[in-house]
Design a protein around this motif. Sequence first.
Motif, mmCIF file in Angstrom:
data_model
loop_
_atom_site.group_PDB
_atom_site.id
_atom_site.type_symbol
_atom_site.label_atom_id
_atom_site.label_comp_id
_atom_site.label_asym_id
_atom_site.label_seq_id
_atom_site.Cartn_x
_atom_site.Cartn_y
_atom_site.Cartn_z
ATOM 1 N N TRP A 171 0.839 -1.192 0.000
ATOM 2 C CA TRP A 171 0.000 0.000 0.000
ATOM 3 C C TRP A 171 0.876 1.243 0.000
ATOM 4 O O TRP A 171 1.868 1.317 0.715
ATOM 5 C CB TRP A 171 -0.891 0.023 1.236
ATOM 6 C CG TRP A 171 -2.073 -0.863 1.089
ATOM 7 C CD1 TRP A 171 -2.214 -2.136 1.568
ATOM 8 C CD2 TRP A 171 -3.289 -0.553 0.422
ATOM 9 N NE1 TRP A 171 -3.437 -2.641 1.232
ATOM 10 C CE2 TRP A 171 -4.122 -1.684 0.528
ATOM 11 C CE3 TRP A 171 -3.759 0.556 -0.268
ATOM 12 C CZ2 TRP A 171 -5.398 -1.717 -0.019
ATOM 13 C CZ3 TRP A 171 -5.027 0.513 -0.805
ATOM 14 C CH2 TRP A 171 -5.823 -0.610 -0.678
ATOM 15 N N ASN A 172 0.493 2.230 -0.801
ATOM 16 C CA ASN A 172 1.135 3.533 -0.821
ATOM 17 C C ASN A 172 0.060 4.588 -0.675
ATOM 18 O O ASN A 172 -1.121 4.320 -0.843
ATOM 19 C CB ASN A 172 1.879 3.746 -2.141
ATOM 20 C CG ASN A 172 3.143 2.946 -2.184
ATOM 21 O OD1 ASN A 172 4.002 3.121 -1.342
ATOM 22 N ND2 ASN A 172 3.257 2.056 -3.147
ATOM 23 N N PHE A 173 0.478 5.782 -0.345
ATOM 24 C CA PHE A 173 -0.505 6.860 -0.189
ATOM 25 C C PHE A 173 0.149 8.201 -0.408
ATOM 26 O O PHE A 173 1.372 8.334 -0.390
ATOM 27 C CB PHE A 173 -1.160 6.808 1.200
ATOM 28 C CG PHE A 173 -0.202 7.034 2.324
ATOM 29 C CD1 PHE A 173 0.044 8.315 2.805
ATOM 30 C CD2 PHE A 173 0.463 5.973 2.899
ATOM 31 C CE1 PHE A 173 0.939 8.524 3.841
ATOM 32 C CE2 PHE A 173 1.354 6.166 3.939
ATOM 33 C CZ PHE A 173 1.590 7.444 4.411
ATOM 34 N N ARG A 214 -0.238 3.924 7.087
ATOM 35 C CA ARG A 214 -0.091 2.724 6.259
ATOM 36 C C ARG A 214 -0.870 1.555 6.848
ATOM 37 O O ARG A 214 -1.507 0.782 6.130
ATOM 38 C CB ARG A 214 1.390 2.357 6.114
ATOM 39 C CG ARG A 214 1.623 1.289 5.067
ATOM 40 C CD ARG A 214 3.099 1.076 4.776
ATOM 41 N NE ARG A 214 3.854 2.273 4.506
ATOM 42 C CZ ARG A 214 3.868 2.945 3.353
ATOM 43 N NH1 ARG A 214 3.132 2.517 2.355
ATOM 44 N NH2 ARG A 214 4.603 4.020 3.208
ATOM 45 N N ILE A 266 -4.723 2.219 6.107
ATOM 46 C CA ILE A 266 -5.115 2.061 4.706
ATOM 47 C C ILE A 266 -4.979 0.616 4.242
ATOM 48 O O ILE A 266 -5.705 0.179 3.361
ATOM 49 C CB ILE A 266 -4.370 3.024 3.763
ATOM 50 C CG1 ILE A 266 -2.877 2.731 3.738
ATOM 51 C CG2 ILE A 266 -4.673 4.464 4.112
ATOM 52 C CD1 ILE A 266 -2.118 3.460 2.653
ATOM 53 N N SER A 267 -4.057 -0.153 4.846
ATOM 54 C CA SER A 267 -3.915 -1.561 4.451
ATOM 55 C C SER A 267 -5.122 -2.388 4.887
ATOM 56 O O SER A 267 -5.349 -3.476 4.380
ATOM 57 C CB SER A 267 -2.631 -2.164 5.027
ATOM 58 O OG SER A 267 -2.728 -2.326 6.421
ATOM 59 N N VAL A 285 -6.338 11.712 2.264
ATOM 60 C CA VAL A 285 -5.286 10.774 1.852
ATOM 61 C C VAL A 285 -5.763 9.972 0.646
ATOM 62 O O VAL A 285 -6.853 9.418 0.648
ATOM 63 C CB VAL A 285 -4.917 9.801 3.006
ATOM 64 C CG1 VAL A 285 -3.913 8.756 2.531
ATOM 65 C CG2 VAL A 285 -4.366 10.556 4.199
ATOM 66 N N SER A 317 -4.908 6.652 -1.456
ATOM 67 C CA SER A 317 -4.115 5.432 -1.278
ATOM 68 C C SER A 317 -4.261 4.521 -2.483
ATOM 69 O O SER A 317 -5.250 4.583 -3.204
ATOM 70 C CB SER A 317 -4.546 4.691 -0.007
ATOM 71 O OG SER A 317 -5.874 4.258 -0.088
ATOM 72 N N GLN A 320 -2.393 0.507 -4.217
ATOM 73 C CA GLN A 320 -1.477 -0.614 -4.043
ATOM 74 C C GLN A 320 -0.565 -0.718 -5.249
ATOM 75 O O GLN A 320 -1.008 -0.591 -6.385
ATOM 76 C CB GLN A 320 -2.237 -1.936 -3.923
ATOM 77 C CG GLN A 320 -2.495 -2.369 -2.532
ATOM 78 C CD GLN A 320 -3.043 -3.794 -2.482
ATOM 79 O OE1 GLN A 320 -3.761 -4.232 -3.370
ATOM 80 N NE2 GLN A 320 -2.709 -4.489 -1.432
#
Length: 72
Positions: free
Chosen positions: A24-26, A47, A50-51, A59, A61, A63
């Motif tokens: 996961w990225n954001f 992180r 959001i995962s 935010v 987010s 993947q």
Amino acid sequence: MNERELSLTRASTEMGSFGTVKVWNFEVTDFEELPDAYKLPHLVKIRKVISLGIAIPGVKSWQDEILRITPR
């Protein structure tokens, strides 16, 4: 082999194994909307949330899929 797309996500050899993993990225899109509980330096907390698939106001987010290689 049929016309379906082949998707390799994991393989092992005598030398080790490799496969893809999703991470996961954001990006904070609106700092004003971001709840105080998620403002820096809480990148680990963001992180983790959001995962779990939980949206955080302010935010964005997504993947990414990356290659992971594990030698033996």
